[in-house]
Scaffold this motif. Structure first.
Motif, PDB file in Angstrom:
ATOM      1  N   ARG A  37       0.755  -1.206  -0.126  1.00  0.00           N
ATOM      2  CA  ARG A  37       0.051   0.367  -0.101  1.00  0.00           C
ATOM      3  C   ARG A  37       0.977   1.243   0.311  1.00  0.00           C
ATOM      4  O   ARG A  37       2.036   1.204   0.051  1.00  0.00           O
ATOM      5  CB  ARG A  37      -1.038   0.499   1.331  1.00  0.00           C
ATOM      6  N   ILE A  38      -0.250   2.614  -0.621  1.00  0.00           N
ATOM      7  CA  ILE A  38       1.045   3.695   0.063  1.00  0.00           C
ATOM      8  C   ILE A  38      -0.271   4.428   1.167  1.00  0.00           C
ATOM      9  O   ILE A  38      -1.816   4.503   0.989  1.00  0.00           O
ATOM     10  CB  ILE A  38       0.999   4.619  -1.179  1.00  0.00           C
ATOM     11  N   THR A  39       0.664   4.893   2.734  1.00  0.00           N
ATOM     12  CA  THR A  39      -0.050   5.228   3.285  1.00  0.00           C
ATOM     13  C   THR A  39       0.590   6.400   3.574  1.00  0.00           C
ATOM     14  O   THR A  39       1.358   7.292   3.489  1.00  0.00           O
ATOM     15  CB  THR A  39      -0.434   4.686   4.524  1.00  0.00           C
ATOM     16  N   ASN A  40      -1.217   7.468   4.119  1.00  0.00           N
ATOM     17  CA  ASN A  40      -0.258   9.016   4.070  1.00  0.00           C
ATOM     18  C   ASN A  40       0.539   9.614   2.579  1.00  0.00           C
ATOM     19  O   ASN A  40       1.271  10.522   2.876  1.00  0.00           O
ATOM     20  CB  ASN A  40       0.203   9.228   5.402  1.00  0.00           C
ATOM     21  N   GLY A 215       3.922   8.265   9.128  1.00  0.00           N
ATOM     22  CA  GLY A 215       3.038   6.772   8.504  1.00  0.00           C
ATOM     23  C   GLY A 215       2.547   7.242   7.001  1.00  0.00           C
ATOM     24  O   GLY A 215       2.395   6.481   6.345  1.00  0.00           O
ATOM     25  N   VAL A 216       4.041   8.315   6.845  1.00  0.00           N
ATOM     26  CA  VAL A 216       4.533   7.701   5.129  1.00  0.00           C
ATOM     27  C   VAL A 216       4.993   6.588   4.674  1.00  0.00           C
ATOM     28  O   VAL A 216       6.229   6.537   5.110  1.00  0.00           O
ATOM     29  CB  VAL A 216       4.487   9.688   4.801  1.00  0.00           C
ATOM     30  N   SER A 217       4.251   6.219   3.728  1.00  0.00           N
ATOM     31  CA  SER A 217       4.431   4.596   4.348  1.00  0.00           C
ATOM     32  C   SER A 217       4.507   3.669   3.027  1.00  0.00           C
ATOM     33  O   SER A 217       3.167   4.430   2.294  1.00  0.00           O
ATOM     34  CB  SER A 217       5.067   3.525   5.125  1.00  0.00           C
ATOM     35  N   THR A 218       4.995   3.075   2.860  1.00  0.00           N
ATOM     36  CA  THR A 218       4.340   1.742   1.715  1.00  0.00           C
ATOM     37  C   THR A 218       3.644   0.772   2.682  1.00  0.00           C
ATOM     38  O   THR A 218       3.494  -0.763   1.705  1.00  0.00           O
ATOM     39  CB  THR A 218       5.201   1.446   0.641  1.00  0.00           C
TER      40      THR A 218
END
Length: 220
Positions: A37-40, A215-218
């Motif tokens: 996923r891509i979050t934030n 929380g900017v992540s994959t």
């Protein structure tokens, strides 16, 4: 500030922990059934990532999955072995920002997939594969990814910024992948810092780790 693209497979992640990537691999694996996923992140503009490829994978007559890949030439897509292992065929989406609205699509069988001979599903080592497609014409929305020079192949990239993109789930509450291409800007950290969370079994010289600040992540 220079940016580079993370060609990587996400192995594990948490908001408070770094994310670990296999160095050789392609843009994050984005599957309905795994934690890709891509979050934030941010929503990509049309043509912003012309090398981004969507992969609709037919696993069986009743099962399918979604992964991401990168166009590395007019006939080749780079992705993860665990995406293509055991599938019967794959439909490749090129030039899409909305997930299934592509400039070009190709469906190829397993005979056009080359999985790394050293792929190990237990350790996730050599989790890389190639998909051969018919020759595609480049456009403003379809371009091969600019690869780094051979001289920089073994850089740690620690301290640099990286961009990860894909159609993964955008939150823990999401039940499927997003239809709109997302991207996240992240910072590469040292493998020593990453090993403090994952240990040296995973955080090896063959991996790249990123921070997941805010929380900017994959992943989740």
């Amino acid at each position: 500030m220079e940016f580079f693209v993370v060609f990587a497979l996400l192995l594990a992640s948490a908001y408070a922990s770094p994310t670990i990537f296999q160095r050789e691999l392609v843009v994050p694996v984005l599957d309905d059934n795994v934690e890709g996923r891509i979050t934030n992140g941010l929503t990509a503009a049309s043509g912003q990532f012309p090398y981004q490829v969507g992969l609709s994978l037919k696993v069986s007559s009743t099962s399918s999955a979604w992964c991401g890949g990168s166009l590395i030439g007019n006939k080749w897509v780079l992705t993860a072995a665990h995406c293509t292992d055991g599938i019967s065929y794959v439909t490749v989406y090129l030039g899409a920002t909305y997930r299934t609205s592509a400039e070009a699509t190709y469906t190829v069988s397993s005979s056009d997939i080359i999985i790394h001979s050293g792929w190990n599903s237990n350790t996730l080592k050599n989790d890389i594969s190639l998909i051969k497609i018919p020759s595609v014409s480049y456009t403003s929305r379809i371009q091969a990814v600019p690869l780094p020079a051979v001289a920089s192949s073994y850089s740690t990239y620690a301290g640099d910024s990286a961009i990860a993109s894909g159609w993964g789930r955008i939150s823990d509450s999401a039940t499927s992948v997003t239809n709109y291409l997302q991207y996240a800007i992240v910072q590469v950290i040292t493998n020593a810092a990453c090993a403090a969370t994952y240990g040296t079994t995973y955080a090896t010289s063959g991996n790249i780790c990123i921070a997941t600040t805010g929380g900017v992540s994959t992943c989740n």
